[in-house]
Structures are given as C-alpha cells and as structure tokens.
Design an enzyme around this catalytic site. Structure first.
Site, PDB file in Angstrom:
ATOM      1  N   ASP A  36      42.635  -9.414  -2.729  1.00  0.00           N
ATOM      2  CA  ASP A  36      41.963  -8.848  -4.013  1.00  0.00           C
ATOM      3  C   ASP A  36      42.019  -9.552  -5.182  1.00  0.00           C
ATOM      4  O   ASP A  36      43.188 -10.312  -5.315  1.00  0.00           O
ATOM      5  CB  ASP A  36      41.909  -7.398  -4.126  1.00  0.00           C
ATOM      6  CG  ASP A  36      40.791  -6.696  -4.712  1.00  0.00           C
ATOM      7  OD1 ASP A  36      40.301  -5.812  -3.894  1.00  0.00           O
ATOM      8  OD2 ASP A  36      40.651  -6.774  -5.873  1.00  0.00           O
ATOM      9  N   ASN A  89      34.704  -8.849   3.085  1.00  0.00           N
ATOM     10  CA  ASN A  89      34.066  -7.577   2.658  1.00  0.00           C
ATOM     11  C   ASN A  89      33.969  -7.463   0.996  1.00  0.00           C
ATOM     12  O   ASN A  89      33.449  -6.793   0.450  1.00  0.00           O
ATOM     13  CB  ASN A  89      35.225  -6.347   2.691  1.00  0.00           C
ATOM     14  CG  ASN A  89      34.957  -5.233   2.258  1.00  0.00           C
ATOM     15  OD1 ASN A  89      33.920  -4.639   2.349  1.00  0.00           O
ATOM     16  ND2 ASN A  89      35.856  -4.712   0.971  1.00  0.00           N
ATOM     17  N   TYR A 155      21.479  -9.599  -5.443  1.00  0.00           N
ATOM     18  CA  TYR A 155      22.350  -8.817  -4.316  1.00  0.00           C
ATOM     19  C   TYR A 155      21.487  -8.783  -3.192  1.00  0.00           C
ATOM     20  O   TYR A 155      22.047  -9.124  -1.947  1.00  0.00           O
ATOM     21  CB  TYR A 155      22.532  -7.579  -4.740  1.00  0.00           C
ATOM     22  CG  TYR A 155      23.551  -6.668  -3.939  1.00  0.00           C
ATOM     23  CD1 TYR A 155      24.794  -6.850  -4.141  1.00  0.00           C
ATOM     24  CD2 TYR A 155      22.880  -5.736  -3.029  1.00  0.00           C
ATOM     25  CE1 TYR A 155      25.892  -6.258  -3.373  1.00  0.00           C
ATOM     26  CE2 TYR A 155      23.990  -4.924  -2.398  1.00  0.00           C
ATOM     27  CZ  TYR A 155      25.411  -5.154  -2.201  1.00  0.00           C
ATOM     28  OH  TYR A 155      26.203  -4.518  -1.862  1.00  0.00           O
ATOM     29  N   LYS A 159      22.979 -10.538   0.227  1.00  0.00           N
ATOM     30  CA  LYS A 159      23.312  -9.773   1.441  1.00  0.00           C
ATOM     31  C   LYS A 159      22.408 -10.124   2.518  1.00  0.00           C
ATOM     32  O   LYS A 159      22.811  -9.954   3.722  1.00  0.00           O
ATOM     33  CB  LYS A 159      23.041  -8.477   1.202  1.00  0.00           C
ATOM     34  CG  LYS A 159      24.230  -7.830   0.183  1.00  0.00           C
ATOM     35  CD  LYS A 159      25.775  -8.181   0.729  1.00  0.00           C
ATOM     36  CE  LYS A 159      26.682  -7.548  -0.320  1.00  0.00           C
ATOM     37  NZ  LYS A 159      27.949  -7.820   0.631  1.00  0.00           N
ATOM     38  N   ILE A 188      27.506   4.433  -0.724  1.00  0.00           N
ATOM     39  CA  ILE A 188      28.851   4.597  -0.317  1.00  0.00           C
ATOM     40  C   ILE A 188      29.401   5.526  -1.358  1.00  0.00           C
ATOM     41  O   ILE A 188      29.284   5.002  -2.595  1.00  0.00           O
ATOM     42  CB  ILE A 188      29.986   3.581  -0.165  1.00  0.00           C
ATOM     43  CG1 ILE A 188      28.999   2.679   1.204  1.00  0.00           C
ATOM     44  CG2 ILE A 188      31.288   3.936   0.488  1.00  0.00           C
ATOM     45  CD1 ILE A 188      28.749   3.351   2.393  1.00  0.00           C
ATOM     46  N   THR A 190      31.899   5.628  -3.823  1.00  0.00           N
ATOM     47  CA  THR A 190      32.871   4.950  -4.493  1.00  0.00           C
ATOM     48  C   THR A 190      32.780   4.698  -5.865  1.00  0.00           C
ATOM     49  O   THR A 190      31.298   5.122  -6.489  1.00  0.00           O
ATOM     50  CB  THR A 190      33.136   3.416  -3.856  1.00  0.00           C
ATOM     51  OG1 THR A 190      31.911   2.797  -4.126  1.00  0.00           O
ATOM     52  CG2 THR A 190      33.232   3.547  -2.508  1.00  0.00           C
TER      53      THR A 190
END
Length: 249
Positions: A36, A89, A155, A159, A188, A190
C-alpha cells in the site's frame, strides 16, 4: 486451509476490501505481502495477518510506477520464497464533470486503477514463469466498468479496461498455469463513500437488499477465487454487487 504455503501479494491492502482480503487469505493459510502507499497502515495489517499464524510482510508502493511494482514482486519472492498470486486491488477515484476533467485528472486515475493492474500482471507473470510456479491473479474492476456514471469518465474507462485486461490476460497466461479473474464490487461500506447519510442511502437503494455491501463480503469472494475450487472461473469478472447490474426498479 486451501491456500496453505501459497504466497500472495495484495495491493491496496491497508484498508477496506484489501485489508479484509488479506485476513481472509491468511485464514485460508496463505502467506501475504500487504502492499500500500500507506506504509503505516500496511504494517498494521501485516501484524494482524501474522496473528493468524502465517507469514506476512508490508511494502510501501506507488502502484502507478512500474519500477515500484517490479520491486514489490521481487520483495515478495525474497521474503516468501515464491509467488503464487496477486490481488491487483489498489485504486482511487477522482470525480469531476467531463468538461472539467483535464488530462491530469484523467491520467491520475488511469495510472493508478488501470496501469497498475497491467504492471502487477506483467511483473508477476514474468516472475512466476521464471520460478515455474502456478497461481492466480485477481483484479478489482467495478460495476462502473460496465455502466456509466456522471463525473466518473476516468474511473469508468479504467475499470472497463481492467475487465478487458482480465480476459486478455487469462487467454495469454493459461499456458503458463496462471489463471486471471476479476471482481466487480458494487457500493462498498468504506470511508471512500464519505459521511453524507443521504448519499449513502441513495447508493444503498440501488442494491437488492437496500444496504451498502460490507468489505468482508467482497473479500470472501476474492479469496475464494484464489482457490482450486474456483479453477473453472477464468477470464471472467464476477459481480459482487447485490444485484446492481441485474436490475433497475
């Protein structure tokens, strides 16, 4: 423990889906490199993984830089002795109307969300072929790889490319015993969604259960895709979207 002694890299591993997938893979016996840009967060997750009884190391990486991803792969092999898979990811979003999306805003998302997947697959596959190891790449796409969303031209493009690269990678790497699959999460739960309760409710309403999806629900699918039980899934991108792509009321 279906993944015992498997060595897997997880990018974006410091939080969200990445963190939960690190833990899910570890519970299945895999040794993990938590990668990360957030070095402190990655180190913390590596300690959580170690507590589950497997080997774990952290690595700070900017996945948009090819040389850093190559170094990540080399680090994983140095520390874990081999390489059996990558969870590509890591990703970011940068929402802007199209006419305000200057080249820098466009390229930033493309470099992190799209190019990083190529780098992970390329350097990972080269190393695995060199080592004679077999395994799996799992790539994080999105529901936005299949549908358009205002303010997300960059985006959406990135993707959609991930979905295409997953197909092409699977075709080219099958002869080397490397399987390539994707996941396409919905909305999601988050911090990336922000704190506006109204916005969250609006997004959740687009799922069949009218709830945001917990990151561990996505992680359980990602971890499964690394196992032999998922051998027949290759080149496909699996929606983890609670029906988002299947219906509209």
């Amino acid at each position: 423990m279906e993944l015992k002694d498997q060595a897997i890299i997880v990018t974006g591993g410091a939080s969200g889906i990445g963190r939960e997938t690190c833990l899910a893979l570890a519970r299945m016996g895999a040794d993990i490199v938590v990668a990360d840009f957030n070095a402190e967060g990655a180190a913390q997750v590596a300690e959580e993984v170690k507590a589950l009884g497997v080997a774990a190391h952290s690595f700070k990486v900017d996945v948009s830089v090819a040389q850093e991803v190559e170094a990540l792969v080399d680090f994983a092999v140095e520390k874990l002795g081999t390489l059996n898979g990558l969870f590509n990811n890591a990703g970011i979003g940068l929402v802007k109307p199209f006419l305000e999306m200057d080249p820098a805003s466009y390229l930033k998302v493309i470099e992190v969300d799209q190019h990083s997947v190529y780098y992970g697959m390329y350097y990972g596959a080269k190393k695995m072929v060199e080592l004679g190891s077999k395994g799996t790449f799992v790539n994080t796409a999105s529901i936005y790889g299949s549908v358009a969303s205002r303010g997300n031209f960059n985006y959406n493009a990135a993707k959609a490319a991930v979905i295409a690269m997953t197909r092409s990678g699977a075709l080219e790497l099958a002869e080397h015993g490397i399987r390539v699959v994707g996941i396409a999460p919905g909305y999601i739960d988050t911090p990336i969604l922000g704190t506006d309760a109204g916005v969250k409710e609006q997004l959740a309403a687009q799922h069949m259960h009218k709830e945001l999806i917990a990151p561990e629900k996505v992680a359980s699918v990602a971890a499964y895709l690394f196992t032999d039980a998922a051998q027949a899934i290759n080149g496909s991108t699996v929606p983890v979207d609670d029906g988002f792509l299947a219906f509209k009321e």
